[in-house]
Enzyme design. Structure first.
Site, PDB file in Angstrom:
ATOM      1  N   SER A  44      -5.006   3.862 -15.467  1.00 34.99           N
ATOM      2  CA  SER A  44      -5.149   3.505 -14.058  1.00 34.99           C
ATOM      3  C   SER A  44      -6.319   2.544 -13.900  1.00 34.99           C
ATOM      4  O   SER A  44      -7.216   2.499 -14.739  1.00 34.99           O
ATOM      5  CB  SER A  44      -5.441   4.747 -13.218  1.00 34.99           C
ATOM      6  OG  SER A  44      -4.365   5.629 -13.241  1.00 34.99           O
ATOM      7  N   ILE A  45      -6.300   1.819 -12.774  1.00 37.28           N
ATOM      8  CA  ILE A  45      -7.453   0.992 -12.470  1.00 37.28           C
ATOM      9  C   ILE A  45      -8.465   1.842 -11.708  1.00 37.28           C
ATOM     10  O   ILE A  45      -8.110   2.826 -11.059  1.00 37.28           O
ATOM     11  CB  ILE A  45      -7.071  -0.256 -11.645  1.00 37.28           C
ATOM     12  CG1 ILE A  45      -6.449   0.134 -10.305  1.00 37.28           C
ATOM     13  CG2 ILE A  45      -6.148  -1.166 -12.431  1.00 37.28           C
ATOM     14  CD1 ILE A  45      -6.237  -1.049  -9.378  1.00 37.28           C
TER      15      ILE A  45
ATOM     16  N   GLU B  28      -6.333 -10.359  -7.824  1.00 35.96           N
ATOM     17  CA  GLU B  28      -4.931 -10.179  -7.455  1.00 35.96           C
ATOM     18  C   GLU B  28      -4.834  -9.149  -6.345  1.00 35.96           C
ATOM     19  O   GLU B  28      -5.682  -8.265  -6.230  1.00 35.96           O
ATOM     20  CB  GLU B  28      -4.133  -9.634  -8.643  1.00 35.96           C
ATOM     21  CG  GLU B  28      -4.118 -10.491  -9.869  1.00 35.96           C
ATOM     22  CD  GLU B  28      -3.460  -9.753 -11.024  1.00 35.96           C
ATOM     23  OE1 GLU B  28      -2.242  -9.512 -10.948  1.00 35.96           O
ATOM     24  OE2 GLU B  28      -4.170  -9.401 -11.972  1.00 35.96           O
TER      25      GLU B  28
ATOM     26  N   LYS C  89      -3.307  -5.798  -4.728  1.00 39.68           N
ATOM     27  CA  LYS C  89      -2.865  -4.525  -5.300  1.00 39.68           C
ATOM     28  C   LYS C  89      -1.804  -3.945  -4.389  1.00 39.68           C
ATOM     29  O   LYS C  89      -2.060  -3.684  -3.224  1.00 39.68           O
ATOM     30  CB  LYS C  89      -4.048  -3.557  -5.430  1.00 39.68           C
ATOM     31  CG  LYS C  89      -3.666  -2.121  -5.755  1.00 39.68           C
ATOM     32  CD  LYS C  89      -3.041  -1.990  -7.124  1.00 39.68           C
ATOM     33  CE  LYS C  89      -2.810  -0.549  -7.513  1.00 39.68           C
ATOM     34  NZ  LYS C  89      -1.498  -0.033  -7.099  1.00 39.68           N
TER      35      LYS C  89
ATOM     36  N   ARG D 237       4.771   5.223 -15.827  1.00 36.85           N
ATOM     37  CA  ARG D 237       3.459   5.523 -16.412  1.00 36.85           C
ATOM     38  C   ARG D 237       3.376   6.980 -16.849  1.00 36.85           C
ATOM     39  O   ARG D 237       2.806   7.296 -17.872  1.00 36.85           O
ATOM     40  CB  ARG D 237       2.355   5.246 -15.388  1.00 36.85           C
ATOM     41  CG  ARG D 237       0.967   5.560 -15.929  1.00 36.85           C
ATOM     42  CD  ARG D 237      -0.116   5.586 -14.851  1.00 36.85           C
ATOM     43  NE  ARG D 237       0.038   4.601 -13.825  1.00 36.85           N
ATOM     44  CZ  ARG D 237      -0.719   3.530 -13.677  1.00 36.85           C
ATOM     45  NH1 ARG D 237      -1.680   3.295 -14.529  1.00 36.85           N
ATOM     46  NH2 ARG D 237      -0.529   2.707 -12.688  1.00 36.85           N
TER      47      ARG D 237
ATOM     48  N   GLU E  14       4.375  -3.431 -11.344  1.00 35.86           N
ATOM     49  CA  GLU E  14       4.538  -2.493 -10.243  1.00 35.86           C
ATOM     50  C   GLU E  14       5.875  -2.761  -9.556  1.00 35.86           C
ATOM     51  O   GLU E  14       6.183  -3.903  -9.201  1.00 35.86           O
ATOM     52  CB  GLU E  14       3.399  -2.701  -9.236  1.00 35.86           C
ATOM     53  CG  GLU E  14       3.228  -1.606  -8.243  1.00 35.86           C
ATOM     54  CD  GLU E  14       2.325  -0.484  -8.743  1.00 35.86           C
ATOM     55  OE1 GLU E  14       2.123   0.470  -7.979  1.00 35.86           O
ATOM     56  OE2 GLU E  14       1.835  -0.545  -9.889  1.00 35.86           O
TER      57      GLU E  14
END
Length: 198
Positions: A20-21, A57, A59, A80, A117
């Site tokens: 994950s970010i 970018e 999200k 994921r 995504e």
């Protein structure tokens, strides 16, 4: 990261974990400076080193997906999951029109896993719900759940009936391809393969 594989889906072990970010909540100028300072520390840069260049970018909130292409052909797609193991959802992902089944290139990588995504645009979500309501059918709760729920169905006709979008933002396993040095160049290369990027 967090999500177990549902019954009915085959498990897929990610060769490169899907992480994950980190969420940043301080959107002030001081928050940006603190972020840059942390990046410089983690990169072990001194004050004399040049500034770090960033690629920013948007999200989108949807479902993280790993697309595996072999010799330019989409061979599998996985969620994921818990970051190490996801769900095999290839049949559903093949219904998303923005995802190429074959990369646009004469010399494809031997293997390239594209991370991205799957999401539902708000306008598409509102139109879908208006049609569902007019037909007396069940409406979607929100765009994020609508996108994720569409892909995590055992019936691929459900995914095909939903207005899903996709954008690519990174890489997993890569073989037989020289990965560009910068993130911005990676996005350019993915775009050249006919994958939508932010």
């Amino acid at each position: 990261v967090g999500g177990k594989v549902l019954d009915g889906f085959a498990s897929v072990r990610h060769v490169v974990p899907m992480l994950s970010i980190r969420t940043e909540t301080d959107t002030t100028a001081s928050g940006a400076f603190a972020f840059d300072a942390r990046v410089r520390r983690e990169l072990k840069l001194s004050e004399d080193d040049p500034p770090v260049e960033y690629a920013a970018e948007l999200k989108f909130d949807g479902l993280a997906i790993n697309l595996r292409y072999e010799d330019g052909v989409l061979v599998s797609a996985a969620t994921r999951g818990d970051g190490e193991t996801g769900e095999e959802v290839t049949a559903n992902v093949r219904t998303v029109g923005q995802i190429p089944l074959r990369l646009r290139t004469e010399e494809p990588p031997v293997v390239i896993e594209v991370r991205g995504e799957i999401y539902m645009k708000r306008d598409d979500f509102l139109r879908f719900n208006a049609r569902a309501e007019a037909a007396g059918k069940k409406m979607l709760v929100n765009p994020r759940n609508g996108a994720a729920g569409s892909i995590r169905q055992l019936d691929s006709h459900i995914a095909a009936s939903r207005p899903l979008s996709f954008y690519a933002y990174g890489l997993g396993e890569v073989k037989g391809w020289k990965v560009p040095v910068t993130h911005s160049a990676v996005l350019d290369a993915l775009s050249n393969f006919a994958l939508p990027v932010c």
